[in-house]
Design a protein around this motif. Structure first.
Motif, PDB file in Angstrom:
ATOM      1  N   SER A 161       0.830  -1.191   0.000  1.00 44.49           N
ATOM      2  CA  SER A 161       0.000   0.000   0.000  1.00 44.49           C
ATOM      3  C   SER A 161       0.874   1.254   0.000  1.00 44.49           C
ATOM      4  O   SER A 161       2.008   1.246   0.479  1.00 44.49           O
ATOM      5  CB  SER A 161      -0.931  -0.003   1.209  1.00 44.49           C
TER       6      SER A 161
ATOM      7  N   SER B  28      -1.849   5.614   2.314  1.00 43.95           N
ATOM      8  CA  SER B  28      -2.864   4.699   2.806  1.00 43.95           C
ATOM      9  C   SER B  28      -2.855   4.654   4.338  1.00 43.95           C
ATOM     10  O   SER B  28      -1.786   4.702   4.954  1.00 43.95           O
ATOM     11  CB  SER B  28      -2.622   3.292   2.260  1.00 43.95           C
TER      12      SER B  28
ATOM     13  N   GLU C   9      -5.231  -0.551  -0.721  1.00 37.31           N
ATOM     14  CA  GLU C   9      -5.061   0.826  -0.265  1.00 37.31           C
ATOM     15  C   GLU C   9      -6.009   1.225   0.872  1.00 37.31           C
ATOM     16  O   GLU C   9      -5.672   2.112   1.664  1.00 37.31           O
ATOM     17  CB  GLU C   9      -5.277   1.791  -1.440  1.00 37.31           C
ATOM     18  N   THR C  10      -7.177   0.600   0.951  1.00 40.05           N
ATOM     19  CA  THR C  10      -8.210   1.152   1.842  1.00 40.05           C
ATOM     20  C   THR C  10      -8.797   0.175   2.848  1.00 40.05           C
ATOM     21  O   THR C  10      -9.640   0.563   3.653  1.00 40.05           O
ATOM     22  CB  THR C  10      -9.382   1.727   1.010  1.00 40.05           C
TER      23      THR C  10
END
Length: 253
Positions: free
Chosen positions: A40, A44, A170-171
């Motif tokens: 990431s 992030s 990323e999330t």
């Protein structure tokens, strides 16, 4: 008593038999095919990791958890200049096809492992088959039209799946905000794994088709299958004509 030379001979014969079994009957996990793909970004809120590799379950139905995770720790350090946390959550992205009996067994074994060990991670089965159609053989207008509409007709759902995978990287976090390790694999870690990983290289790491294909072709001592290569190439042309990204989709074997 057994002589030293005779004991050595017995040991050597046992090792040779084990190797034969691994090659011909048991699908042994091959740590040498594990690769770091990405982690990431610094923006992030989570620190997640993406890897590729070969089938993590052997022919005896055992998920090689300790060997796989130790291998990924080493690969993270050597290729990604990163360190895996001690308590990560593992997402097994299996690309096998349950229509094939031998692959169905591996799917069920992996699924069972995470059903029995939900604290360790989760299992996903993304059936991946590649493409019989070589986009390089098509005329310009037809190629552009089909490539721009790739999400509407491709069997492997690369556009949708890679978009989701990148978003998760990323999330998303694992339970209790644990870091997540995503592990993409087929049987050998070469063909279908090369297709999905190669598409990720192009879509999110900005590699050309040639760079991605060359990398895939050097994971094992052979080139990836033409169907996996074709699917990668379609994804490249989707990026070019469907999303307007400046990317070189031509290649030579």
């Amino acid at each position: 008593r057994m002589s030293h030379s005779f004991r050595s001979l017995v040991v050597c014969m046992g090792i040779m038999l084990l190797l034969v079994i691994c090659v011909s009957v048991v699908e042994c996990y091959d740590a040498g095919r594990a690769r770091f793909i990405a982690k990431s970004s610094e923006d992030s809120p989570y620190t997640n990791f993406l890897f590729r590799g070969s089938e993590p379950v052997n022919g005896s139905g055992i998920f090689e958890w300790d060997l796989v995770t130790k291998t990924l720790e080493n690969v993270c350090q050597s290729e990604g200049n990163c360190t895996l946390p001690s308590n990560f959550y593992f997402v097994d992205i299996n690309l096998l096809n349950d229509v094939k009996p031998e692959e169905r067994h591996n799917i069920e074994e992996e699924k069972a492992f995470f059903a029995q060990n939900p604290d360790k991670g989760a299992f996903l089965n993304w059936i991946t088959v590649g493409s019989l159609i070589n986009p390089a053989k098509l005329s310009g207008d037809l190629l552009k039209s089909l490539a721009s509409k790739l999400p509407d007709w491709e069997l492997d759902h690369l556009v949708e799946r890679l978009h989701s995978l990148h978003g998760w990287l990323e999330t998303e976090s694992g339970p209790a905000n644990r870091s997540v390790v995503y592990y993409i694999h087929c049987e050998a870690g070469e063909d279908r794994t090369g297709e999905v990983s190669g598409a990720y290289y192009m879509g999110y790491l900005h590699w050309s088709m040639q760079q991605a294909l060359d990398y895939d072709n050097h994971i094992e001592t052979r080139h990836i299958s033409f169907m996996s290569r074709n699917a990668m190439n379609w994804y490249c042309y989707y990026l070019k004509y469907g999303r307007g990204i400046d990317i070189d989709c031509e290649y030579t074997e």
